[in-house]
Scaffold this active site. Structure first.
Site, PDB file in Angstrom:
ATOM      1  N   ARG A   1       0.567  -1.173   0.046  1.00 30.38           N
ATOM      2  CA  ARG A   1       0.304  -0.434  -0.328  1.00 30.38           C
ATOM      3  C   ARG A   1       0.458   1.435  -0.076  1.00 30.38           C
ATOM      4  O   ARG A   1       0.976   2.073   0.200  1.00 30.38           O
ATOM      5  CB  ARG A   1      -1.005   0.126   0.877  1.00 30.38           C
TER       6      ARG A   1
ATOM      7  N   LYS B   1       2.369  11.307 -11.196  1.00 31.98           N
ATOM      8  CA  LYS B   1       1.932  10.593 -11.727  1.00 31.98           C
ATOM      9  C   LYS B   1       2.301   9.036 -12.223  1.00 31.98           C
ATOM     10  O   LYS B   1       3.435   8.996 -12.550  1.00 31.98           O
ATOM     11  CB  LYS B   1       1.737  10.949 -13.124  1.00 31.98           C
TER      12      LYS B   1
ATOM     13  N   GLU C   1       9.388  19.369 -24.857  1.00 29.60           N
ATOM     14  CA  GLU C   1       8.779  19.514 -24.027  1.00 29.60           C
ATOM     15  C   GLU C   1       9.926  20.754 -23.301  1.00 29.60           C
ATOM     16  O   GLU C   1       8.827  21.489 -22.810  1.00 29.60           O
ATOM     17  CB  GLU C   1       9.392  18.265 -22.817  1.00 29.60           C
TER      18      GLU C   1
ATOM     19  N   LYS D   1       8.084  22.777 -14.307  1.00 27.14           N
ATOM     20  CA  LYS D   1       7.348  22.142 -14.368  1.00 27.14           C
ATOM     21  C   LYS D   1       7.050  21.874 -12.409  1.00 27.14           C
ATOM     22  O   LYS D   1       5.968  21.851 -12.775  1.00 27.14           O
ATOM     23  CB  LYS D   1       7.680  20.792 -14.187  1.00 27.14           C
TER      24      LYS D   1
ATOM     25  N   GLU E   1      -3.817  18.826 -11.810  1.00 27.42           N
ATOM     26  CA  GLU E   1      -4.212  18.759 -12.942  1.00 27.42           C
ATOM     27  C   GLU E   1      -6.105  19.071 -12.782  1.00 27.42           C
ATOM     28  O   GLU E   1      -6.657  18.955 -13.204  1.00 27.42           O
ATOM     29  CB  GLU E   1      -4.434  17.658 -14.034  1.00 27.42           C
TER      30      GLU E   1
ATOM     31  N   ARG F   1      -2.595  23.562 -14.501  1.00 24.55           N
ATOM     32  CA  ARG F   1      -1.597  21.800 -15.349  1.00 24.55           C
ATOM     33  C   ARG F   1      -2.347  21.691 -16.531  1.00 24.55           C
ATOM     34  O   ARG F   1      -0.700  21.124 -17.087  1.00 24.55           O
ATOM     35  CB  ARG F   1      -2.159  20.394 -14.227  1.00 24.55           C
TER      36      ARG F   1
ATOM     37  N   ASN G   1       0.347  21.099 -21.565  1.00 24.55           N
ATOM     38  CA  ASN G   1      -0.464  20.411 -23.084  1.00 24.55           C
ATOM     39  C   ASN G   1      -0.669  21.346 -24.136  1.00 24.55           C
ATOM     40  O   ASN G   1      -1.153  20.271 -25.440  1.00 24.55           O
ATOM     41  CB  ASN G   1      -2.353  19.961 -22.727  1.00 24.55           C
TER      42      ASN G   1
ATOM     43  N   HIS H   1       0.062  19.675 -27.263  1.00 25.21           N
ATOM     44  CA  HIS H   1      -0.495  18.309 -27.173  1.00 25.21           C
ATOM     45  C   HIS H   1      -2.207  18.298 -27.963  1.00 25.21           C
ATOM     46  O   HIS H   1      -1.714  17.179 -28.212  1.00 25.21           O
ATOM     47  CB  HIS H   1      -0.449  17.599 -25.701  1.00 25.21           C
TER      48      HIS H   1
ATOM     49  N   HIS I   1      -0.724  14.901 -29.930  1.00 25.29           N
ATOM     50  CA  HIS I   1      -1.856  13.341 -29.817  1.00 25.29           C
ATOM     51  C   HIS I   1      -2.472  12.587 -30.678  1.00 25.29           C
ATOM     52  O   HIS I   1      -2.134  11.689 -31.135  1.00 25.29           O
ATOM     53  CB  HIS I   1      -2.497  14.163 -29.047  1.00 25.29           C
TER      54      HIS I   1
ATOM     55  N   HIS J   1       7.583  11.032 -29.692  1.00 21.32           N
ATOM     56  CA  HIS J   1       6.791  11.984 -28.968  1.00 21.32           C
ATOM     57  C   HIS J   1       7.255  14.262 -29.240  1.00 21.32           C
ATOM     58  O   HIS J   1       6.264  14.880 -29.613  1.00 21.32           O
ATOM     59  CB  HIS J   1       6.136  11.792 -28.122  1.00 21.32           C
TER      60      HIS J   1
HETATM   61  N1  LIG Z   1       4.788  10.831 -15.320  1.00 16.47           N
HETATM   62  C1  LIG Z   1       4.972  11.774 -15.901  1.00 16.47           C
HETATM   63  O1  LIG Z   1       3.770  13.003 -16.086  1.00 16.47           O
HETATM   64  C2  LIG Z   1       4.645  11.122 -17.722  1.00 16.47           C
HETATM   65  C3  LIG Z   1       4.947  12.862 -18.712  1.00 16.47           C
HETATM   66  C4  LIG Z   1       5.547  12.831 -19.745  1.00 16.47           C
HETATM   67  C5  LIG Z   1       5.739  11.160 -20.654  1.00 16.47           C
HETATM   68  N2  LIG Z   1       5.652  10.508 -19.418  1.00 16.47           N
HETATM   69  C6  LIG Z   1       5.961   8.948 -19.628  1.00 16.47           C
HETATM   70  O2  LIG Z   1       7.394   8.840 -19.986  1.00 16.47           O
HETATM   71  C7  LIG Z   1       7.556   7.756 -21.055  1.00 16.47           C
HETATM   72  C8  LIG Z   1       8.406   8.110 -22.033  1.00 16.47           C
HETATM   73  O3  LIG Z   1       9.678   8.391 -21.603  1.00 16.47           O
HETATM   74  P1  LIG Z   1      11.304   7.972 -22.287  1.00 16.47           P
HETATM   75  O4  LIG Z   1      10.880   9.363 -23.446  1.00 16.47           O
HETATM   76  O5  LIG Z   1      11.628   8.325 -21.361  1.00 16.47           O
HETATM   77  O6  LIG Z   1      11.408   7.049 -22.912  1.00 16.47           O
HETATM   78  P2  LIG Z   1      11.675   4.995 -22.097  1.00 16.47           P
HETATM   79  O7  LIG Z   1      11.736   5.328 -21.370  1.00 16.47           O
HETATM   80  O8  LIG Z   1      10.920   4.238 -23.255  1.00 16.47           O
HETATM   81  O9  LIG Z   1      13.125   5.827 -22.535  1.00 16.47           O
HETATM   82  C9  LIG Z   1      13.541   5.734 -24.109  1.00 16.47           C
HETATM   83  C10 LIG Z   1      14.799   5.029 -24.265  1.00 16.47           C
HETATM   84  O10 LIG Z   1      15.240   5.351 -24.331  1.00 16.47           O
HETATM   85  C11 LIG Z   1      16.179   4.487 -23.421  1.00 16.47           C
HETATM   86  N3  LIG Z   1      17.868   4.450 -22.715  1.00 16.47           N
HETATM   87  C12 LIG Z   1      16.925   5.507 -21.642  1.00 16.47           C
HETATM   88  N4  LIG Z   1      18.383   6.195 -20.911  1.00 16.47           N
HETATM   89  C13 LIG Z   1      19.217   6.033 -21.617  1.00 16.47           C
HETATM   90  C14 LIG Z   1      20.628   6.576 -21.554  1.00 16.47           C
HETATM   91  N5  LIG Z   1      20.616   7.412 -20.690  1.00 16.47           N
HETATM   92  N6  LIG Z   1      21.133   5.818 -22.178  1.00 16.47           N
HETATM   93  C15 LIG Z   1      21.038   4.983 -23.193  1.00 16.47           C
HETATM   94  N7  LIG Z   1      20.082   4.479 -23.872  1.00 16.47           N
HETATM   95  C16 LIG Z   1      19.030   5.084 -22.821  1.00 16.47           C
HETATM   96  C17 LIG Z   1      15.213   3.187 -23.050  1.00 16.47           C
HETATM   97  O11 LIG Z   1      16.317   1.739 -22.534  1.00 16.47           O
HETATM   98  C18 LIG Z   1      14.795   3.301 -24.165  1.00 16.47           C
HETATM   99  O12 LIG Z   1      14.641   2.286 -25.070  1.00 16.47           O
HETATM  100  C19 LIG Z   1       5.904   7.969 -21.635  1.00 16.47           C
HETATM  101  O13 LIG Z   1       5.477   6.132 -21.579  1.00 16.47           O
HETATM  102  C20 LIG Z   1       5.087   8.597 -21.434  1.00 16.47           C
HETATM  103  O14 LIG Z   1       3.771   7.724 -21.043  1.00 16.47           O
HETATM  104  C21 LIG Z   1       4.758  10.262 -18.471  1.00 16.47           C
HETATM  105 ZN   LIG Z   2       4.275  15.356 -23.845  1.00 19.98          ZN
END
Ligand SMILES: NC(=O)c1ccc[n+]([C@@H]2O[C@H](COP(=O)([O-])OP(=O)(O)OC[C@H]3O[C@@H](n4cnc5c(N)ncnc54)[C@H](O)[C@@H]3O)[C@@H](O)[C@H]2O)c1
Ligand SMILES: [Zn+2]
Length: 386
Positions: A137, A159, A201, A243, A253, A257, A261, A264, A268, A281
């Site tokens: 939990r 999130k 971003e 942020k 949000e 917040r 977007n 986006h 999206h 993205h």
């Molecule tokens: N929680 C939130 O508020 C929030 C906000 C925006 C996006 N997201 C989420 O984040 C995700 C996208 O994140 P991302 O773009 O970091 O994707 P990811 O975590 O898949 O990383 C992208 C790629 O880079 C590789 N990688 C990561 N760090 C590395 C490094 N230092 N050296 C070499 N390779 C590396 C990973 O293995 C992966 O293949 C989505 O699922 C999205 O929904 C969440």
């Molecule tokens: Zn985004």
């Protein structure tokens, strides 16, 4: 805290952004080489020693998990590492379930004082954060993001969650980390297309909150793309501060917040129309920002010169500003009728009307629910959708 500001810790010389969310405020610490001092930082927020479980992906683990484990061991943490296959396709209940079962079966057994440490990009942070939110939990969570997108966006705000067959990020929980540790040196191994996802971003943050940041990005574009760690540290700190300012004002949000977007609404729709993965993205958001700025210029909220400034910064960063910049994009991703349909069905649309965040001048934005179909069609035409 003023938007876009961070503080220097005089003793450690770390940049620190305080995230002032109600009940569970925490710090984002940014410093080149911080990975090697992760144990030390963890000790200051969590106390000496205990049990730490690192969750990482199959790309990041082999690069950085050993250094992290060594640093945690030095601070007397008994550490184990759980690894899942890299990529968005892993952000599922199945991966979550598998990580959770491994966590619960691990030895020595976990308890309520166990800390979950995410080491990876946004996928890892979202998954590990959701594990931390729900195991026993709720366990303490430390995030060590390793992509620029995770540094400036997903690691701040609390999130967590996974995707469902019905859509992205539909399953999850709010769970704030106890600390976020960012080491810009880890971006050295990140492919440049991934750096660009984060940069879109950063431009978004600049346009909605900080015109001076847009100038900095423009001035330093080359150093940023070359992954100069000192420049990245400054870039990350400024973006995290923006942020953090937004989420602290509005943790769950509502209106403020929603400014995040910006770019986006169309972004999206482009991602969904192309089929997820057809464009990055950041590429989708870059095109979405151009589309939104077209609407803002049409409404005389934004000057044409300011809109051109944004466009030129995106170009410098190697982000697309026209659909033609993405020659391999499937034709269905550029069909205006399809894009319009997706925008009005989006979960953020109100009563069948797309919501747009529009820049009112550089560094400021507001939400508009009254954008007409005609304005959207003109914006789509401006990015070359026909
Ligand atoms: N929680 C939130 O508020 C929030 C906000 C925006 C996006 N997201 C989420 O984040 C995700 C996208 O994140 P991302 O773009 O970091 O994707 P990811 O975590 O898949 O990383 C992208 C790629 O880079 C590789 N990688 C990561 N760090 C590395 C490094 N230092 N050296 C070499 N390779 C590396 C990973 O293995 C992966 O293949 C989505 O699922 C999205 O929904 C969440
Ligand atoms: Zn985004």
């Amino acid at each position: 805290m003023v938007n876009g500001q961070w503080q220097m810790d005089n003793e450690s010389m770390n940049r620190i952004v305080h995230v002032n969310v109600p009940q569970h405020p925490y710090d984002v610490v940014i410093d080149v080489g911080l990975l090697g001092r992760a144990g030390e930082v963890l000790r200051t927020v969590h106390g000496r020693g205990g049990r730490a479980v690192v969750i990482t992906d199959s790309n990041v683990g082999p690069l950085y998990a050993e250094a992290l484990a060594a640093s945690l061991a030095k601070a007397d943490y008994a550490c184990s590492i759980l690894t899942f296959p890299a990529g968005e396709a892993s952000k599922t209940l199945a991966t979550y379930g598998s990580l959770m079962e491994q966590l619960l079966a691990s030895t020595p057994p976990i308890d309520r004082r166990t800390v979950i440490v995410a080491l990876g990009g946004g996928v890892t942070g979202d998954l590990a954060g959701f594990v931390a939110a729900t195991a026993l939990r709720g366990l303490s969570f430390i995030n060590i993001p390793t992509t620029l997108l995770a540094d400036v966006d997903s690691s701040v705000g609390g999130k967590t969650g996974v995707d469902s067959a019905a859509g992205k990020n539909l399953i999850g929980a709010f769970h704030q980390p106890r600390a976020v540790l960012i080491d810009p040196a880890m971006l050295a191994t990140l492919p440049v297309e991934q750096v660009r996802n984060g940069l879109a971003e950063c431009v978004k943050h600049a346009v909605i909150r900080d015109a001076e940041l847009l100038e900095m990005i423009s001035r330093q574009a080359e150093a940023i793309l070359a992954k100069d760690a000192a420049v990245l540290a400054e870039l990350i700190a400024r973006n995290v501060a923006i942020k953090a300012g937004v989420v602290a004002a509005d943790e769950r949000e509502a209106s403020i917040r929603a400014d995040l977007n910006f770019g986006h609404t169309v972004g999206h729709a482009l991602e969904a129309a192309g089929g997820f993965g057809a464009l990055g993205h950041g590429q989708a958001v870059a095109l979405g920002m151009i589309a939104a700025n077209t609407i803002a210029v049409g409404r005389r909220l934004l000057s044409r010169a300011d809109s051109e400034t944004v466009e030129s910064v995106l170009r410098k960063l190697g982000l697309p500003v026209r659909l033609a910049d993405l020659p391999h994009l499937p034709a269905q991703a550029a069909e205006p009728a399809r894009l319009l349909d997706l925008m009005t069905r989006d979960k953020k649309a109100r009563a069948g009307r797309a919501r747009f965040v529009l820049a009112t001048h550089l560094g400021r934005a507001a939400i508009y629910d009254d954008v007409t179909e005609q304005e959207i069609r003109a914006a789509l035409a401006a990015i070359g959708a026909r």
